[in-house]
Design a protein around this motif. Structure first.
Motif, PDB file in Angstrom:
ATOM      1  N   GLN A  15       0.983  -1.082  -0.055  1.00  0.00           N
ATOM      2  CA  GLN A  15      -0.028   0.143   0.020  1.00  0.00           C
ATOM      3  C   GLN A  15       0.773   1.337  -0.047  1.00  0.00           C
ATOM      4  O   GLN A  15       0.675   2.213  -0.675  1.00  0.00           O
ATOM      5  N   GLN A  18       2.048   1.848  -3.505  1.00  0.00           N
ATOM      6  CA  GLN A  18       1.193   2.313  -4.171  1.00  0.00           C
ATOM      7  C   GLN A  18       0.775   3.730  -4.157  1.00  0.00           C
ATOM      8  O   GLN A  18       0.530   4.527  -4.971  1.00  0.00           O
ATOM      9  N   ASP A  19       1.035   4.236  -2.820  1.00  0.00           N
ATOM     10  CA  ASP A  19       0.720   5.667  -2.591  1.00  0.00           C
ATOM     11  C   ASP A  19       1.844   6.509  -3.001  1.00  0.00           C
ATOM     12  O   ASP A  19       1.612   7.590  -3.499  1.00  0.00           O
TER      13      ASP A  19
END
Length: 102
Positions: A15, A18-19
């Motif tokens: 995550q 992805q951020d």
């Protein structure tokens, strides 16, 4: 005993990556296509977004080469369905003589 901690750590790391990609795309005027594994969605979106557009040029009156971030804001008072996509600002070059104090 397996608690799922390593799976949770892997999910959190994924995550965060992805951020980072999303922030990089947004900061450079691009668009991140994440978690899909199907480029056709992105290609269709790109095709639709170039149907009509304007390109604006900007020349700053501030000629200081201080390397400080300069914010830009563009507004449009017309059709509410229009989408504005632009960089939020820029960093000018830094004058090497001024960075040494003289």
């Amino acid at each position: 005993m397996y608690s799922g901690g390593s799976a949770m750590a892997n999910a959190n790391n994924f995550q965060k990556s992805q951020d980072t990609l999303y922030a990089l795309a947004a900061d450079t005027g691009g668009k991140a296509l994440l978690d899909n594994n199907d480029l056709s969605v992105g290609i269709v979106q790109a095709e639709q977004s170039i149907g009509s557009y304007y390109i604006l040029g900007y020349y700053s009156a501030n000629q200081a080469l201080d390397g400080r971030f300069r914010r830009i804001k563009i507004t449009y008072g017309g059709d509410a369905s229009a989408k504005l996509s632009y960089r939020q600002g820029y960093w000018p070059a830094r004058n090497s003589a001024s960075s040494r104090g003289g």
